[in-house]
Design a protein around this motif. Structure first.
Motif, PDB file in Angstrom:
ATOM      1  N   ALA A  17       0.813  -1.222   0.000  1.00  0.00           N
ATOM      2  CA  ALA A  17       0.000   0.000   0.000  1.00  0.00           C
ATOM      3  C   ALA A  17       0.845   1.270   0.000  1.00  0.00           C
ATOM      4  N   ASP A  18       1.898   1.280   0.809  1.00  0.00           N
ATOM      5  CA  ASP A  18       2.700   2.487   0.940  1.00  0.00           C
ATOM      6  C   ASP A  18       3.392   2.827  -0.377  1.00  0.00           C
ATOM      7  N   ASP A  21       1.034   3.964  -3.201  1.00  0.00           N
ATOM      8  CA  ASP A  21       0.643   5.375  -3.142  1.00  0.00           C
ATOM      9  C   ASP A  21       1.760   6.283  -3.670  1.00  0.00           C
ATOM     10  N   THR A  50      -5.450   3.849  -1.880  1.00  0.00           N
ATOM     11  CA  THR A  50      -4.725   4.731  -0.957  1.00  0.00           C
ATOM     12  C   THR A  50      -5.124   6.191  -1.129  1.00  0.00           C
ATOM     13  N   ARG A  72      -5.478  -2.356   4.639  1.00  0.00           N
ATOM     14  CA  ARG A  72      -4.153  -1.717   4.549  1.00  0.00           C
ATOM     15  C   ARG A  72      -4.182  -0.539   3.569  1.00  0.00           C
ATOM     16  N   MET A  73      -4.920  -0.685   2.463  1.00  0.00           N
ATOM     17  CA  MET A  73      -5.070   0.438   1.534  1.00  0.00           C
ATOM     18  C   MET A  73      -5.839   1.567   2.223  1.00  0.00           C
ATOM     19  N   VAL A  76      -3.741   3.745   4.626  1.00  0.00           N
ATOM     20  CA  VAL A  76      -2.910   4.748   3.945  1.00  0.00           C
ATOM     21  C   VAL A  76      -3.793   5.895   3.474  1.00  0.00           C
ATOM     22  N   CYS A  77      -4.964   5.561   2.935  1.00  0.00           N
ATOM     23  CA  CYS A  77      -5.887   6.587   2.447  1.00  0.00           C
ATOM     24  C   CYS A  77      -6.284   7.514   3.596  1.00  0.00           C
ATOM     25  N   ARG A  80      -3.289   9.766   4.728  1.00  0.00           N
ATOM     26  CA  ARG A  80      -2.812  10.781   3.782  1.00  0.00           C
ATOM     27  C   ARG A  80      -3.929  11.678   3.245  1.00  0.00           C
TER      28      ARG A  80
END
Ligand SMILES: C[S@@+](CC[C@H](N)C(=O)[O-])C[C@H]1O[C@@H](n2cnc3c(N)ncnc32)[C@H](O)[C@@H]1O
Length: 244
Positions: A17-18, A21, A50, A72-73, A76-77, A80
């Motif tokens: 995920a990280d 993005d 993300t 996990r996505m 991050v979304c 951020r």
């Protein structure tokens, strides 16, 4: 692609995920404007990942609800994209009331939705006359080295949209589907191009030896390019209005 492979790949992105993005392209504002118009609206970003498309929507002044099935996505979304409302859900089970959004967009995710069940849910949450617009960033394979990159990373990968959607693709609740194409580019180095290759569902779910082979191929290809370099994309956008 058989059903088991489809389901494994559909939710494979969270593992990276990280990096996803960081290296995946965003979407041209012109494409999003073409789908939604210029007036700010309440918009659902479905399969938001993300938040790459979510952040473009916010920049254009929309109020955004980002729905994403992969935890996990989604994490991050949320981290951020604090201005968006980020919710767990999927195209087949959208956690919103009936008639609550003016637009639904889906960046690089519509091909993972289950056809009729997804269309019915999207129609349910839209206001009358609301718009549904899936869009995809496709590498511009008219450029020689990009075609070679695609041959390396896309083999056996039927997981992104390449052709045109039919006028009745979203079912009877929607008017005719129309499409438009927009050009843009994302700056890369060899390192980020390798990361990009490794963020594809086909590569993510491949055997370690196959992943290593793809990584080596992408490194060799990128070594021939001036650093940094632009990876050209065409964005294919579609839209249709809810008619009932
Ligand atoms: C290729 S990513 C695109 C993410 C983001 N929209 C973007 O443009 O970068 C596809 C996303 O669709 C999500 N997804 C998969 N199946 C889905 C479904 N049935 N409904 C909604 N989202 C789904 C995945 O978890 C993943 O985050």
């Amino acid at each position: 692609m058989d059903e088991r492979t489809f389901h494994t790949r559909r939710l494979s992105f969270g593992a990276v995920a990280d990096s996803y993005d960081r290296v995946r392209p965003s979407y041209p504002e012109a494409a999003v404007r073409w789908i939604l118009g210029d007036a700010p609206a309440r918009v659902l970003d479905l399969g938001a990942g993300t938040g790459l498309l979510t952040r473009t929507l916010l920049r254009l002044g929309h109020e955004v609800i980002a729905v994403e099935p992969d935890a996990r996505m989604r994490a991050v979304c949320a981290a951020r994209t604090p201005e968006a409302t980020v919710l767990e859900g999927s195209a087949e089970a959208i956690p919103l009331p009936d008639g609550s959004v003016g637009g639904v967009v889906a960046g690089q995710s519509y091909h993972w939705f289950a056809g009729a069940a997804g269309h019915a849910e999207i129609a349910r949450v839209l206001v009358p006359g609301g718009v549904f617009g899936p869009l995809w960033n496709l590498r511009d394979e008219s450029v020689g080295w990009v075609a070679r990159l695609s041959a390396l990373v896309s083999r056996e990968d039927g997981s992104s949209h390449q052709g045109s959607l039919a006028a009745d693709a979203f079912g009877a609740a929607f008017g005719p589907v129309t499409g438009a194409v927009f050009a843009h580019a994302r700056r890369h180095t060899t390192g980020s191009l390798v990361e990009l290759a490794l963020s594809r569902s086909y590569v993510l779910t491949a055997a370690p030896a196959r992943r290593a082979e793809i990584e080596a191929g992408v490194r060799t290809l990128a070594a021939e390019l001036p650093q940094p370099f632009d990876l050209p994309y065409v964005t294919r956008a579609y839209r249709a209005r809810l008619v009932r």
